[in-house]
Enzyme design. Sequence first.
Site, PDB file in Angstrom:
ATOM      1  N   ARG A   1      14.558  -7.450  48.630  1.00  0.00           N
ATOM      2  CA  ARG A   1      15.749  -6.765  49.180  1.00  0.00           C
ATOM      3  C   ARG A   1      16.112  -5.590  48.282  1.00  0.00           C
ATOM      4  O   ARG A   1      16.427  -4.510  48.751  1.00  0.00           O
ATOM      5  CB  ARG A   1      16.902  -7.732  49.338  1.00  0.00           C
ATOM      6  CG  ARG A   1      16.942  -8.458  50.668  1.00  0.00           C
ATOM      7  CD  ARG A   1      15.622  -9.111  51.070  1.00  0.00           C
ATOM      8  NE  ARG A   1      15.730  -9.874  52.291  1.00  0.00           N
ATOM      9  CZ  ARG A   1      16.085 -11.163  52.347  1.00  0.00           C
ATOM     10  NH1 ARG A   1      16.295 -11.855  51.239  1.00  0.00           N
ATOM     11  NH2 ARG A   1      16.192 -11.757  53.511  1.00  0.00           N
TER      12      ARG A   1
ATOM     13  N   ASP B   1       9.482  -9.478  51.871  1.00  0.00           N
ATOM     14  CA  ASP B   1      10.473  -9.796  52.907  1.00  0.00           C
ATOM     15  C   ASP B   1      10.496  -8.646  53.917  1.00  0.00           C
ATOM     16  O   ASP B   1       9.719  -7.694  53.803  1.00  0.00           O
ATOM     17  CB  ASP B   1      11.864 -10.064  52.287  1.00  0.00           C
ATOM     18  CG  ASP B   1      12.613 -11.155  53.057  1.00  0.00           C
ATOM     19  OD1 ASP B   1      12.776 -10.996  54.286  1.00  0.00           O
ATOM     20  OD2 ASP B   1      13.012 -12.151  52.443  1.00  0.00           O
TER      21      ASP B   1
ATOM     22  N   HIS C   1      10.229 -13.170  58.268  1.00  0.00           N
ATOM     23  CA  HIS C   1      10.494 -12.352  57.069  1.00  0.00           C
ATOM     24  C   HIS C   1       9.283 -11.500  56.689  1.00  0.00           C
ATOM     25  O   HIS C   1       9.013 -11.279  55.508  1.00  0.00           O
ATOM     26  CB  HIS C   1      10.926 -13.235  55.886  1.00  0.00           C
ATOM     27  CG  HIS C   1      12.337 -13.767  56.015  1.00  0.00           C
ATOM     28  ND1 HIS C   1      13.434 -12.963  55.880  1.00  0.00           N
ATOM     29  CD2 HIS C   1      12.805 -15.007  56.291  1.00  0.00           C
ATOM     30  CE1 HIS C   1      14.544 -13.701  56.049  1.00  0.00           C
ATOM     31  NE2 HIS C   1      14.179 -14.928  56.306  1.00  0.00           N
TER      32      HIS C   1
ATOM     33  N   GLU D   1      13.640 -19.357  58.387  1.00  0.00           N
ATOM     34  CA  GLU D   1      14.250 -18.431  59.350  1.00  0.00           C
ATOM     35  C   GLU D   1      13.221 -17.675  60.185  1.00  0.00           C
ATOM     36  O   GLU D   1      13.331 -16.469  60.379  1.00  0.00           O
ATOM     37  CB  GLU D   1      15.166 -17.438  58.592  1.00  0.00           C
ATOM     38  CG  GLU D   1      16.287 -18.140  57.861  1.00  0.00           C
ATOM     39  CD  GLU D   1      17.116 -17.226  56.969  1.00  0.00           C
ATOM     40  OE1 GLU D   1      18.317 -17.492  56.818  1.00  0.00           O
ATOM     41  OE2 GLU D   1      16.571 -16.242  56.405  1.00  0.00           O
TER      42      GLU D   1
ATOM     43  N   TYR E   1      23.261 -21.317  45.382  1.00  0.00           N
ATOM     44  CA  TYR E   1      23.085 -19.955  45.887  1.00  0.00           C
ATOM     45  C   TYR E   1      24.030 -19.025  45.118  1.00  0.00           C
ATOM     46  O   TYR E   1      25.208 -18.886  45.449  1.00  0.00           O
ATOM     47  CB  TYR E   1      23.337 -19.905  47.401  1.00  0.00           C
ATOM     48  CG  TYR E   1      22.045 -20.061  48.187  1.00  0.00           C
ATOM     49  CD1 TYR E   1      21.092 -21.007  47.807  1.00  0.00           C
ATOM     50  CD2 TYR E   1      21.753 -19.259  49.294  1.00  0.00           C
ATOM     51  CE1 TYR E   1      19.897 -21.145  48.490  1.00  0.00           C
ATOM     52  CE2 TYR E   1      20.559 -19.394  49.995  1.00  0.00           C
ATOM     53  CZ  TYR E   1      19.636 -20.339  49.593  1.00  0.00           C
ATOM     54  OH  TYR E   1      18.454 -20.466  50.272  1.00  0.00           O
ATOM     55  N   PHE E   2      23.474 -18.388  44.107  1.00  0.00           N
ATOM     56  CA  PHE E   2      24.311 -17.585  43.223  1.00  0.00           C
ATOM     57  C   PHE E   2      24.524 -16.163  43.754  1.00  0.00           C
ATOM     58  O   PHE E   2      24.994 -15.279  43.042  1.00  0.00           O
ATOM     59  CB  PHE E   2      23.735 -17.592  41.797  1.00  0.00           C
ATOM     60  CG  PHE E   2      23.671 -18.971  41.191  1.00  0.00           C
ATOM     61  CD1 PHE E   2      24.531 -19.984  41.622  1.00  0.00           C
ATOM     62  CD2 PHE E   2      22.761 -19.276  40.195  1.00  0.00           C
ATOM     63  CE1 PHE E   2      24.474 -21.271  41.070  1.00  0.00           C
ATOM     64  CE2 PHE E   2      22.696 -20.551  39.634  1.00  0.00           C
ATOM     65  CZ  PHE E   2      23.554 -21.543  40.074  1.00  0.00           C
ATOM     66  N   ASP E   3      24.178 -15.977  45.048  1.00  0.00           N
ATOM     67  CA  ASP E   3      24.615 -14.742  45.717  1.00  0.00           C
ATOM     68  C   ASP E   3      25.993 -14.963  46.368  1.00  0.00           C
ATOM     69  O   ASP E   3      26.555 -14.037  46.935  1.00  0.00           O
ATOM     70  CB  ASP E   3      23.584 -14.264  46.750  1.00  0.00           C
ATOM     71  CG  ASP E   3      23.201 -15.306  47.789  1.00  0.00           C
ATOM     72  OD1 ASP E   3      23.350 -16.531  47.522  1.00  0.00           O
ATOM     73  OD2 ASP E   3      22.733 -14.915  48.876  1.00  0.00           O
TER      74      ASP E   3
ATOM     75  N   TRP F   1      19.488 -14.107  45.707  1.00  0.00           N
ATOM     76  CA  TRP F   1      19.116 -13.230  46.822  1.00  0.00           C
ATOM     77  C   TRP F   1      19.840 -11.904  46.600  1.00  0.00           C
ATOM     78  O   TRP F   1      21.038 -11.884  46.309  1.00  0.00           O
ATOM     79  CB  TRP F   1      19.539 -13.838  48.159  1.00  0.00           C
ATOM     80  CG  TRP F   1      18.888 -15.146  48.457  1.00  0.00           C
ATOM     81  CD1 TRP F   1      19.460 -16.387  48.398  1.00  0.00           C
ATOM     82  CD2 TRP F   1      17.528 -15.357  48.859  1.00  0.00           C
ATOM     83  NE1 TRP F   1      18.538 -17.354  48.745  1.00  0.00           N
ATOM     84  CE2 TRP F   1      17.355 -16.759  49.035  1.00  0.00           C
ATOM     85  CE3 TRP F   1      16.439 -14.515  49.101  1.00  0.00           C
ATOM     86  CZ2 TRP F   1      16.142 -17.321  49.433  1.00  0.00           C
ATOM     87  CZ3 TRP F   1      15.237 -15.078  49.493  1.00  0.00           C
ATOM     88  CH2 TRP F   1      15.085 -16.450  49.659  1.00  0.00           C
ATOM     89  N   THR F   2      19.129 -10.791  46.787  1.00  0.00           N
ATOM     90  CA  THR F   2      19.685  -9.521  46.285  1.00  0.00           C
ATOM     91  C   THR F   2      20.116  -8.526  47.362  1.00  0.00           C
ATOM     92  O   THR F   2      20.218  -7.336  47.086  1.00  0.00           O
ATOM     93  CB  THR F   2      18.667  -8.838  45.345  1.00  0.00           C
ATOM     94  OG1 THR F   2      17.461  -8.627  46.068  1.00  0.00           O
ATOM     95  CG2 THR F   2      18.406  -9.675  44.113  1.00  0.00           C
TER      96      THR F   2
HETATM   97  C1  ACM Z   1      16.833 -18.810  52.688  1.00  0.00           C
HETATM   98  O1  ACM Z   1      17.941 -18.694  52.137  1.00  0.00           O
HETATM   99  N1  ACM Z   1      16.560 -18.162  53.794  1.00  0.00           N
HETATM  100  C2  ACM Z   1      15.797 -19.670  52.136  1.00  0.00           C
END
Ligand code: ACM
Length: 507
Positions: free
Chosen positions: A145, A174, A246, A309, A398-400, A449-450
């Site tokens: 990302r 991705d 993705h 996803e 999830y540290f986002d 996740w960025t």
């Molecule tokens: C994910 O957060 N899509 C693994």
Amino acid sequence: MLSLIPRPVSLVEKEGAFLLTRETAIAADSALEPVAGQLAETLGRATGFAFERKTASAANVISLQIDDTLLRDESYRFEVRDECVDLKSASAAGAFRGIQTLLQLLPPAVFSHGPRGNIEWRIPCVSIEDHPRFAWRGAMLDCARHFMPKAFVKKLIDLLALHKLNRFHWHLTDDQGWRIEIKKYPKLTGIGAWRRETMRGHFAANAGGDGIPHGGFYSQDDIREIVAFAAARHIEIVPEIDMPGHMQAAIAAYPELGCTGEKIEVNTGWGIHENILNANETTIAFMQNVLAEVMELFPGKFIHIGGDEAVKTQWNAHMQSRMRELGVRDADELQSWFIRRMGEFLASHNRRLVGWDEILEGGLAPGATVMSWRGSKGGIAAARAGHDVVMTPNTHTYFDYYQSREIENEPLAIGSFLPLEKAYDFEPIPSGFSADEAAHVLGIQGQLWTEYMPNPRHVEYMAFPRLCALGEVAWSEPEKNYADFCARLRRHLKRLDLLGVKYRPLD
Ligand code: ACM
């Protein structure tokens, strides 16, 4: 007060201290010589001392020895006396973990980049027995990302080492970018590593693009360099090539991989997208060729193939005859078939497949390891079916997610709320698990996740101090005491200051 993070299994404080001086030497068993070199270099940076080598332990020596009675690979035993420091370990990895403890026993100034005068380099006398609770103690960085410079990837790996983490899960591909050079398919990076622009603001706000091209990738030489850097810190890199969803960046580079044949661009927005690989033999071969190069670069056992996803709209529209040909009933089964083909390929090269918990849908590939991200449900189902799992629930890892409810004072994030205390309170073993089921929980991992982290500074703000808490959950025994953790953390943050980490200050 000692402030070790993660907390060791057993710690006895004693009277007195060992003082590092210009004459302090290091003695190491030959198998531990590389670790001794790292120790001398690290201590030398801040103290300015040379730390010459001695062959046997004596007074004023830090001694590193293998102890075969220590059963676990990363366990170590540590005695600090007035006259010497003895670090015993089962392996080089154990010695390396023990050295992180030694550094944290010294004044925080030991983390300075240059020599510091006027400091008493005092190591308090202690007796420590330590080993990790979990074998998989990880952090994932999404470099797709937003591309992250090589120097930052190394800095993060160093920070994982400081917290006794041992896996770096590297999300390399991705919809918005393909970041790993593949020699056989140069357009993956030639086209797939670059996007025209990036969505502004939160995706729900629909504010249009920023008009600024973004991209970058890691050459195979870069990757070899980073793999070696991680290995020297006893950290295994788990590369992720996310498929069959993705994959828009790859389809932009090679439209024949897609379902529609349309020419599409590398995605410029966040969210879940419909473009998906087709399930033809040529595409299976393409992806296996990619994985072959990935396996050559990454020597670790685990290869992550994503699997999350994967929207099935295009498969339902374009893959019906392929499904009939393969004898699979529906698109979920087709996804299972696809993942199984990758699993068989990896297994034939003596590697193990890891995927996000969607790989459970339509039947799990034999031997697959599951990362349970949509809560713990997937992990529970997989462990009960006899599969290994890594607990990565969005609720706790999830540290986002936002670190405060006062989001107007925080940088833009994807949403939700995951404060430090919640990261600390995470218990990875689901209640009601038998010992056999619990044995399938390899460990835990924090996710970065960025989408909303455009640069390293921002990643550091989201990662720390939550990764300090995750490190403790992964390593230490399960007893919790948040007040005690915070007291240690306050001192630990001084170390992060000296390491130039832009963590989120405590409330
Ligand atoms: C994910 O957060 N899509 C693994």
